[in-house]
Write a protein that holds these residues in place. Structure first.
Motif, mmCIF file in Angstrom:
data_model
loop_
_atom_site.group_PDB
_atom_site.id
_atom_site.type_symbol
_atom_site.label_atom_id
_atom_site.label_comp_id
_atom_site.label_asym_id
_atom_site.label_seq_id
_atom_site.Cartn_x
_atom_site.Cartn_y
_atom_site.Cartn_z
ATOM 1 N N PRO A 479 0.843 -1.208 0.000
ATOM 2 C CA PRO A 479 0.000 0.000 0.000
ATOM 3 C C PRO A 479 0.874 1.252 0.000
ATOM 4 C CG PRO A 479 -0.752 -1.571 1.660
ATOM 5 C CD PRO A 479 0.569 -2.057 1.192
ATOM 6 N N CYS A 481 0.909 5.625 -0.693
ATOM 7 C CA CYS A 481 0.149 6.851 -0.876
ATOM 8 C C CYS A 481 1.088 8.023 -0.683
ATOM 9 C CB CYS A 481 -1.026 6.942 0.104
ATOM 10 S SG CYS A 481 -0.524 7.071 1.847
ATOM 11 N N VAL A 492 -2.772 7.623 -4.382
ATOM 12 C CA VAL A 492 -2.931 6.331 -3.707
ATOM 13 C C VAL A 492 -2.913 5.252 -4.781
ATOM 14 C CG1 VAL A 492 -4.250 7.295 -1.783
ATOM 15 C CG2 VAL A 492 -5.451 6.439 -3.791
ATOM 16 N N TRP A 496 -3.313 0.222 -1.692
ATOM 17 C CA TRP A 496 -3.756 1.074 -0.563
ATOM 18 C C TRP A 496 -5.285 1.057 -0.465
ATOM 19 C CZ3 TRP A 496 -6.787 5.296 0.402
ATOM 20 C CH2 TRP A 496 -6.576 5.990 1.584
#
Length: 828
Positions: A479, A481, A492, A496
């Motif tokens: 993930p 961002c 993102v 994520w």
């Protein structure tokens, strides 16, 4: 009206007065002629010096611009290397693209600091090695361009004649270091001196001088010199006593002076940006010859004046005055011409765009010298051609709109494609302006063309890199961002969205306090403030509750992203789910604890029967003293029991160290005292083998926080091994020192058989002995393993090396008490 004739007649009647008057007038004319000759020589010398000064200045400017363009190309490559991970093929393609727009560059290459060619515009040069010390003696520490010594263009020759004499023309290398995270590379551009000679040769033709131009590096070498006369001398300029001024002052003139047996006039101009000086020289005999040619009239006039003194004295004086006035006017006119030529030359050389002029139909009447750099043809070949016929067919309609008589009176612009030198395709940004008469009628056009091919290609590559970055971010399973400095999400990825359970459309443009619970958002912002105020990278663990209700342990990494000015512009955030890793780590710790307790319990259970075996074997040896056979049997039993007991004790030590059973009690101790106590304890073993002890513990205290019993055990184990494997009558050296305020080092050196290099690390493993000392004389192979575990608990280290003259050296390192204020009470 008749008064002058009467006066002249009266003068003629007095011969003596006429004779003395004639002699006086003759002397006056001679003095006047000599004065005029001297002034003419002085003025001509000054004009030649001014012309040479102009040539040296323009030559220096041309050379600086040539090297600047090569340096700019190297800067582009350096920035590309710093931003992207290029392959060799991609980097060679970049160099080829730059090489097409710079005809004065013979080739480009990328080298490492050992001179090996990594990439080159010439395939034959790749993989060769160049002696960098033959190119320049300057170190490559700063990222700026350095001009190297003249070298062959063929890199495979490595500075020496190639087989068959095919090493190519000589070139001037431009060198630029590039400092990357994994090392330093060297960019090199090979500048062809012929390009500079061709450009400056045109100026020499226009000015009409026969001076000789020379480009001199600060080391005294002459990479460029050309001209029709022999005013300059070859060789090392620094070794000529007349030359050092060129390497001290910025610019100046000299002459007439004698250099290498020749009287010359000259001027020099030193470059502000690079380590070279441009020099223009002319034989003084040329000035003298022109001076004598200009004096033919005055000499004839003087001879005639001497013969006809009485008739032309007045005329001669008036002629002299008129000639002086004409000379002044001529000098003023020549100075004005030189000034305008210098300004025009500097202006045209500084303009990097193509400048042209056309008639009303777009037929070229004038093009600047940049035409040759663009097409490879001389500017004269373009004259008389229509501009629309020089571009690609699909662009001709756009050219037609530029020369439309009904078009706007202001600036007209368009972009077209044109085929350049070697078939390369160039994109040009063309601007034209109509030239009108006083009545507003168009009589022609003046314009310029800028080659924006490289800019267009760079923009395309930037778009490709941005697209690749987006795909890379989207495809990564972690993930990711990015937020701005106000905490609003700007990027993102899909991982994520899946991990956080929040759609991208809901997250972008919103702050984390709008998406997360209040406690998590406050902690999130607090870490962001810490990152901005303390460091550029922050890593911490956090427990997060996912949308499905599960709680996960997450390792969060935040990196502060700065712009080109070094100001923060955002935070890149990476979340790594480590829940499974922490569970596996806890299971491993639990398994290690169970193993240690098992070993400890087994060892305790073994000690009880071992004590009985040892006791009965000792009793048997006492009772059977009269029977030698029984004594030997009980001795073997007793020795085997002792070795078994030693193994059990070592196993107990290891289990205590690896568990919480054996606590460490750390105290401030001078380790020199502990070492001396162990040496005194083992003195009987030293004396038994006749070993000498050399102690070099220094005078200054070596204080560290140690467990005295455990640390003495380490020294005792290492010294016992040294005693066991040292030859009879040799020496054991023990030294201790503090190389800095944070570290204490102890070295124990023996003169035994040494340790095989491949076993220097494995001997610290449990139940492992060196192949050179594995003689069956005892030992469990646990002593050094126990030493390493004890020192690891102290925050120290132990390792072994072999001495050059035989034997082994054990290095013990401890943190000093000044560095470690507190130590844990027990090994966890």
């Amino acid at each position: 009206m008749h008064t002058p004739l009467i006066s002249l007649w009266a003068l003629l009647l007095n011969r003596r007065r006429v004779l003395w008057g004639g002699l006086a007038l003759t002397l006056l004319i001679l003095l006047t002629a000599i004065t005029m000759m001297w002034r003419e020589l002085r003025d001509m010398r000054q004009r030649d010096l001014q012309r040479l000064e102009l040539l040296a200045s323009v030559f220096e400017l041309q050379a600086t611009q040539l090297f600047d363009r090569g340096a700019q190309a190297l800067d582009v490559q350096a920035k590309a290397l710093a931003r992207n991970a290029f392959t060799v093929a991609q980097f060679q393609a970049l160099q080829h693209n730059q090489l097409q727009g710079m005809p004065f560059v013979y080739g480009m290459a990328l080298l490492d600091l050992q001179g090996k060619v990594i990439a080159s515009t010439r395939d034959a040069d790749r993989g060769t090695r160049i002696n960098l010390q033959r190119l320049t003696s300057q170190p490559f520490t700063q990222e700026h361009v350095t001009i190297g010594r003249l070298m062959p263009a063929n890199l495979t020759a490595n500075g020496a004649p190639a087989p068959g004499g095919t090493q190519g023309p000589d070139v001037i290398p431009l060198l630029r270091p590039v400092h990357l995270t994994d090392g330093t590379l060297l960019l090199m551009a090979l500048i062809a001196p012929q390009a500079l000679m061709d450009n400056h040769g045109k100026l020499l033709d226009i000015v009409g001088t026969d001076a000789r131009m020379q480009l001199v590096f600060d080391d005294g070498s002459l990479p460029i010199q050309y001209g029709d006369n022999q005013a300059a001398s070859d060789g090392d300029w620094k070794n000529q006593p007349e030359r050092p001024r060129f390497f001290a002052a910025h610019q100046g003139t000299y002459g007439p002076t004698t250099i290498a047996g020749k009287r010359v006039l000259g001027s020099w101009h030193r470059s502000n940006a690079y380590a070279f000086t441009s020099v223009a020289e002319q034989l003084y005999s040329i000035t003298s010859e022109r001076w004598l040619n200009t004096l033919r009239g005055p000499l004839l006039f003087m001879a005639t004046a001497v013969l006809l003194i009485a008739l032309i004295t007045g005329i001669a004086l008036r002629s002299a005055r008129a000639r002086d006035a004409a000379q002044r006017e001529r000098d003023a006119a020549q100075n004005e011409i030189v000034r305008r030529e210098r300004e025009l030359s500097v202006l045209l050389k500084n303009v990097q765009e193509l400048i042209f002029r056309t008639d009303t139909e777009g037929k070229l009447r004038f093009v600047s010298h940049h035409w040759q750099a663009l097409t490879g043809e001389k500017p004269d070949t373009a004259l008389g051609k229509y501009l629309r016929n020089l571009v690609l067919p699909d662009c001709r309609e756009r050219i037609g709109t530029l020369f439309n008589p009904q078009g706007p009176q202001g600036l007209r612009t368009t972009q077209v494609h044109m085929q350049g030198m070697g078939g390369s395709l160039h994109m040009l940004d063309i601007s034209v302006m109509p030239l009108t008469d006083s009545d507003g009628r168009v009589r022609g056009y003046v314009g310029s063309a800028v080659d924006i091919t490289e800019l267009h290609q760079t923009q395309q590559k930037l778009q490709e890199n941005l697209a690749f970055t987006v795909r890379l971010v989207e495809s990564t399973p972690l993930p990711l961002c990015m937020t701005d400095m106000q905490g609003r999400f700007v990027v993102v990825n899909q991982a994520w969205e899946k991990f956080m359970g929040i759609a991208r459309s809901q997250a972008l443009g919103r702050a984390n306090r709008d998406l997360l619970p209040a406690p998590e958002a406050q902690a999130y912002d607090a870490h962001n403030d810490q990152l901005a105020n303390e460091s550029d990278t922050l890593r911490y663990e956090e427990r997060l509750q996912r949308p499905d209700g599960s709680v996960r342990d997450v390792l969060i990494t935040k990196v502060l992203v700065r712009n080109t000015e070094g100001k923060p512009q955002g935070i890149l955030i990476n979340k790594n789910d480590i829940t499974d890793y922490l569970a596996a780590r806890d299971q491993a710790h639990e398994a290690s604890r169970i193993k240690s307790e098992f070993v400890a319990n087994i060892s305790h259970e073994l000690r009880t029967p071992l004590q009985s075996i040892l006791g009965f074997s000792e009793l048997g040896m006492l009772r059977a003293r009269q029977h030698e056979r029984f004594v030997s049997m009980f001795s073997d039993i007793h020795g085997a029991g002792q070795r078994m007991l030693e193994l059990v004790n070592d196993l107990l030590d290891i289990s205590k160290i690896e568990s919480t059973v054996g606590a460490f009690h750390f105290e401030r101790n001078d380790v020199r005292d502990l070492v001396q106590d162990v040496v005194a304890e083992l003195q009987m073993l030293f004396d038994r083998k006749g070993l000498a002890i050399e102690l070099e513990l220094g005078r200054a205290p070596l204080v560290s926080k140690v467990d005295p019993t455990r640390f003495s055990q380490v020294v005792r184990n290492v010294l016992s091994n040294a005693i066991k494997f040292s030859p009879q009558g040799s020496a054991i050296d023990i030294s201790a020192s503090a190389p800095d305020e944070e570290t204490i080092q102890i070295q124990i050196r023996d003169h035994g058989p040494g340790i095989p290099p491949q076993e220097l690390e494995t001997i610290f493993d449990a139940f492992v002995q060196s192949s050179k000392t594995r003689d069956g004389s005892g030992g469990t192979g646990l002593g050094l393993a126990i030493c390493r575990k004890i020192l690891t608990a102290h925050g120290g280290q132990i390792h072994a090396t072999n001495a050059q003259d035989g034997g082994s050296i054990f290095h013990i390192t401890l943190p000093s008490a000044n560095y470690t204020d507190t130590m844990p009470g027990a090994l966890l």
